[in-house]
Design a protein around this motif. Structure first.
Motif, short mmCIF file in Angstrom:
data_model
loop_
_atom_site.label_atom_id
_atom_site.label_comp_id
_atom_site.label_asym_id
_atom_site.label_seq_id
_atom_site.Cartn_x
_atom_site.Cartn_y
_atom_site.Cartn_z
N GLY A 519 0.80 -1.21 0.00
CA GLY A 519 0.00 0.00 0.00
C GLY A 519 0.83 1.26 0.00
O GLY A 519 2.02 1.25 0.35
N LEU A 520 0.19 2.36 -0.40
CA LEU A 520 0.81 3.69 -0.41
C LEU A 520 -0.21 4.69 0.12
O LEU A 520 -1.31 4.80 -0.42
CB LEU A 520 1.25 4.08 -1.81
N LYS A 521 0.16 5.40 1.18
CA LYS A 521 -0.70 6.43 1.77
C LYS A 521 -0.02 7.77 1.57
O LYS A 521 1.13 7.96 1.97
CB LYS A 521 -0.95 6.14 3.25
N SER A 522 -0.76 8.70 0.97
CA SER A 522 -0.13 9.92 0.45
C SER A 522 -0.92 11.17 0.81
O SER A 522 -2.15 11.14 0.94
CB SER A 522 -0.01 9.85 -1.08
N ILE A 523 -0.17 12.26 0.96
CA ILE A 523 -0.73 13.61 1.09
C ILE A 523 -0.15 14.44 -0.04
O ILE A 523 1.05 14.40 -0.32
CB ILE A 523 -0.37 14.22 2.46
N TRP A 524 -1.02 15.21 -0.71
CA TRP A 524 -0.62 15.96 -1.89
C TRP A 524 -1.01 17.44 -1.74
O TRP A 524 -1.95 17.77 -1.03
CB TRP A 524 -1.28 15.41 -3.16
N LEU A 525 -0.26 18.29 -2.46
CA LEU A 525 -0.61 19.70 -2.60
C LEU A 525 -0.85 20.36 -1.25
O LEU A 525 -1.93 20.89 -0.97
CB LEU A 525 -1.83 19.86 -3.51
N ASP A 526 0.20 20.33 -0.43
CA ASP A 526 0.16 20.98 0.88
C ASP A 526 -0.99 20.50 1.75
O ASP A 526 -1.54 21.24 2.56
CB ASP A 526 0.08 22.50 0.73
N GLY A 527 -1.41 19.24 1.59
CA GLY A 527 -2.45 18.69 2.43
C GLY A 527 -3.84 18.79 1.89
O GLY A 527 -4.80 18.33 2.52
N ASP A 528 -4.02 19.37 0.70
CA ASP A 528 -5.36 19.51 0.13
C ASP A 528 -5.92 18.16 -0.32
O ASP A 528 -7.14 17.98 -0.38
CB ASP A 528 -5.34 20.45 -1.08
N ILE A 529 -5.05 17.22 -0.64
CA ILE A 529 -5.48 15.91 -1.14
C ILE A 529 -4.80 14.82 -0.32
O ILE A 529 -3.61 14.91 -0.03
CB ILE A 529 -5.12 15.74 -2.63
N ASN A 530 -5.58 13.80 0.04
CA ASN A 530 -4.97 12.59 0.60
C ASN A 530 -5.55 11.38 -0.11
O ASN A 530 -6.73 11.35 -0.46
CB ASN A 530 -5.17 12.51 2.11
N THR A 531 -4.71 10.40 -0.36
CA THR A 531 -5.12 9.18 -1.05
C THR A 531 -4.56 7.97 -0.32
O THR A 531 -3.49 8.03 0.30
CB THR A 531 -4.63 9.15 -2.51
N ASN A 532 -5.29 6.86 -0.40
CA ASN A 532 -4.85 5.58 0.13
C ASN A 532 -5.02 4.54 -0.98
O ASN A 532 -6.12 4.38 -1.51
CB ASN A 532 -5.68 5.18 1.35
N PHE A 533 -3.95 3.86 -1.30
CA PHE A 533 -3.96 2.90 -2.40
C PHE A 533 -3.37 1.59 -1.92
O PHE A 533 -2.35 1.57 -1.22
CB PHE A 533 -3.16 3.45 -3.58
N SER A 534 -3.99 0.46 -2.26
CA SER A 534 -3.47 -0.84 -1.87
C SER A 534 -3.72 -1.85 -2.97
O SER A 534 -4.72 -1.77 -3.70
CB SER A 534 -4.13 -1.31 -0.57
N VAL A 535 -2.81 -2.80 -3.08
CA VAL A 535 -2.94 -3.95 -3.97
C VAL A 535 -2.81 -5.20 -3.11
O VAL A 535 -1.95 -5.26 -2.22
CB VAL A 535 -1.85 -3.94 -5.06
N PHE A 536 -3.66 -6.21 -3.35
CA PHE A 536 -3.66 -7.36 -2.47
C PHE A 536 -3.81 -8.66 -3.26
O PHE A 536 -4.32 -8.68 -4.39
CB PHE A 536 -4.79 -7.26 -1.44
#
Length: 729
Positions: A519-536
């Motif tokens: 998985g990858l947990k991310s914050i983008w654009l000074d915190g305006d966007i957050n995403t959580n991505f996983s492959v299983f």
């Protein structure tokens, strides 16, 4: 949330951002984002409360969806059913008045008619275990909903092979706050809700919170034979009370009380599959009355460790009944059965009582108690649970007793578990946990066989184990990646009173599931966007499959049993994200992709033929689940929320080829908000999409020589309503 905005933000579509977050290399992104300031102190931190320690969502090395109170309120969710479509790779089986049986990543039950519960998906409300009894799930005054995907072998053991659903209500507050809410709508909907919270003593050491909700509606069905529109009605009361006592500086005591009384009708099936015009003369019921409590002691007076004691209790009375011929004597008498008027009348009834008591003790290290040069936190615990369930099942076919079963089931689980979490340096973290669980069961049954009650019993016991290993890497102050391997387990069991041709199905083995996840947990654009991505990838060994056969010699007799299907595999991905596009506009979305496949599995149909499911997709496992939402608030108080969600087609059952159709539904809510009161106009399923939630394929029409046919139960149609809420501070 107040964070800086980049001008380029307005030029980039949400879709492009989602794609870029999925495909971008973590290290490449990290090198760019390392130049931006750490904005996490300015952001709301989401804590996963179902974890041992209460860990920040972005620090959890696992695929988790958290739906917070703000989203629940923005969408106007009254019941868990109203939000479950927004959870990626999540499905439910609509064979009851409210969702009770869930599937996570294609793993879970579709029904449970016989007793002896053995859930694949855990369901916890404020630390009270309600697995397999999920229908009592009011969303009012809820802090958040947490859905943990994949085995939770270390934390929850045998009831969480596929994952866990955890509902956390709001805690007491140290200042007074009160509120009330009223909703009205078509289908004779009325909902009255209220809460009160604050200190009980001047010292502020004893706090309380109470919330109540009464929900009623007719249930969308028109019974044309009886001339009624309430045979599928919902009459649901939920009450919660919490006390928090700061007994000393080192001891906190939390008491939670829960009472739910769901007195629902069940009249949802039609012979012509029109979905909403029934003909039954004896409409069914789907009732559940539950009283439960949890008592938690948290002691922090020792230097090296904290001690937590968690006791829970739940008592539930259930009653599920349906008119199995889905019509009435007048209807059948008007049809031809071999030159004579048809005679067909069938009813099925199950009454049950379940009592569960559990006790858990755990020690967890403090900062001073860390080991390995202060780099590693540790946790040790023991757990015990006792479950008693009694059921009585009766059915009548054309006035004759077709089935009568009285059963008593007792299960005792004992477990020891431990976990360590290490900081390895250079941004690496390591976590591993192990749980060993002993399960002893006793099942006694009296069943009507050839006009006589015959007794039988079964008492299996087994030792199971599960756990996890996870390695995390902090790529930057805005990027966290992880790899996780988890082992889950589900106890084996037994099938009672099967006919001679199914005698080899008496017992089935425990199931084991290995889950491999990145998985990858991310914050983008000074915190305006957050995403959580996983492959299983999930490797199921000795998969348990719910099977059934309709008897040839008796058209209304079904043999329900569980058996092992060898190995099977599921794999896929989940992506969810939130974008604060402006100070007034919030966008959020989720996407699930799931591939499932049986290993080597075949069974015999009622005619003795072999049906080979090897390589086929699993039931209730849509390839795609998706949702998107937008919330807009003006500075002057106007509000609007629009959501959409849907699923691709899926098989209704493991026993036949009956499938659903893909669907997409839209909901909307708009209104005006102030600090003290709010008013909303809302609509659910705005375009009146007709979508299936459960399907059966069997013969239920004597005038058609009991020919097999697909029958479908549909989800709720369009509904419109108004809500008014007020707060007192």
């Amino acid at each position: 949330m107040s964070v800086s905005k980049l001008s380029i933000l307005k030029k980039i579509s949400p879709v492009a951002l989602a794609v870029s977050s999925t495909l971008a290399s973590g290290y490449a992104v990290a090198s760019e984002l390392n130049q931006t300031p750490d904005t996490r102190d300015e952001m709301e931190v989401i804590v996963v409360t179902s974890d041992f320690r209460g860990t920040e969502l972005e620090k959890m090395p696992s695929s988790i969806t958290v739906i917070d109170q703000q989203q629940i309120e923005d969408e106007g969710a009254q019941h868990f059913e109203d939000i479950l479509n927004s959870i990626a790779n999540f499905n439910w089986s609509g064979g009851s008045s409210r969702p009770k049986y869930f599937q996570i990543r294609g793993v879970g039950e579709q029904e449970e008619y016989q007793g002896a519960p053995n859930s694949s998906v855990g369901y916890i409300i404020d630390d009270i275990d309600m697995s397999g009894l999920g229908m009592i799930s009011s969303m009012y005054d809820l802090q958040q909903v947490e859905v943990l995907r994949g085995p939770q072998g270390t934390r929850y053991g045998a009831n969480a092979l596929a994952g866990l659903i955890y509902l956390k209500s709001n805690d007491p507050t140290d200042v007074f706050e009160h509120g009330a809410e009223v909703s009205v709508g078509d289908d004779a909907l009325t909902t009255f809700s209220g809460f009160s919270s604050g200190p009980l003593t001047d010292s502020g050491k004893l706090l309380y919170r109470v919330s109540l909700q009464q929900h009623k509606q007719n249930g969308y069905q028109d019974n044309l034979y009886l001339g009624r529109d309430d045979t599928n009605a919902r009459d649901e009361f939920t009450g919660r009370a919490k006390l928090r006592w700061y007994a000393t500086d080192d001891l906190e005591i939390d008491l939670t009380l829960l009472h739910a009384d769901f007195d629902n009708g069940y009249d949802a099936w039609t012979l012509d599959n029109n979905g909403f015009d029934t003909l039954t003369d004896a409409p069914g019921v789907d009732k559940q009355r539950t009283s439960g409590s949890s008592l938690k002691f948290t002691y922090t007076g020792a230097d090296a460790f904290d001690l937590v004691s968690l006791t829970s209790y739940a008592s539930s009375q259930t009653h599920h009944n349906y008119d199995g011929d889905w019509a009435n004597p007048d209807y059948w008498a008007g049809l031809d059965c071999g030159g004579e008027p048809c005679q067909y009348d069938y009813t099925w009834d199950k009454r049950g009582e379940r009592n569960t008591v559990s006790q858990e003790f755990r020690l967890s290290s403090t900062e001073a108690g860390r080991i390995f040069a202060g780099s590693t936190d540790w946790l040790l615990g023991v757990y015990g649970m006792n479950l008693d369930e009694n059921n009585e099942v009766t059915s009548f076919y054309n006035g004759w007793a077709d089935e009568h079963v009285i059963s008593d089931f007792n299960a005792r689980n004992y477990a020891v578990f431990g976990q360590i979490d290490s900081d390895l340096g250079n941004g690496y973290s390591f976590s591993t946990g192990l749980r060993v669980e002993e399960r002893e069961a006793q099942y006694d049954e009296d069943r009507l066989v050839d006009g006589e009650m015959k007794s039988s019993s079964f008492n299996p016991d087994e030792t199971m184990w599960g756990g996890h290993i996870a390695l995390s890497k902090t790529l930057s102050n805005t990027q966290e990646t992880y790899i996780r391997i988890a082992r889950g387990y589900k106890a084996g069991g037994f099938n009672m009173a099967l006919p001679e041709q199914l005698a080899d199905k008496t017992e089935y083995d425990s199931e084991t599931l290995y889950n491999y996840e990145i998985g990858l947990k991310s914050i983008w654009l000074d915190g305006d966007i957050n995403t959580n991505f996983s492959v299983f990838y999930m490797d199921r060994q000795d998969q348990q499959v719910a099977a059934s056969q309709q008897a040839v010699e008796d058209s209304q007799r079904f043999y329900l049993y569980t058996e092992n299907a060898g190995s099977s595999s599921n794999y896929g991905a989940e992506l969810d994200g939130t974008w604060y596009a402006t100070d007034n506009l919030k966008l959020y979305a989720s996407l699930g992709w799931l591939e499932t496949e049986y290993g080597d599995y075949s069974y015999q149909d009622k005619y003795g033929g072999t049906v080979d499911l090897s390589g086929r997709e699993l039931a209730h496992s849509p390839k795609f689940t998706y949702s998107a939402g937008a919330t807009y608030r003006t500075d002057s108080g106007w509000f609007a929320n629009l959501t959409t969600s849907g699923k691709s087609e899926f098989y209704y059952s493991d026993s036949n080829e009956s499938t659903s159709e893909a669907y997409t539904i839209f909901n909307a809510r708009m209104g005006y908000e102030t600090e003290l009161w709010s008013a909303y106009l809302w609509g659910r399923n705005l375009f009146d999409e007709k979508y299936g939630t459960r399907g059966f394929y069997f013969g239920n029409e004597p005038d058609q020589d009991w020919a097999d046919k697909q029958y479908i139960r549909y989800g709720d149609p369009r509904q419109l309503g108004l809500t008014f809420s007020i707060k007192f501070i």
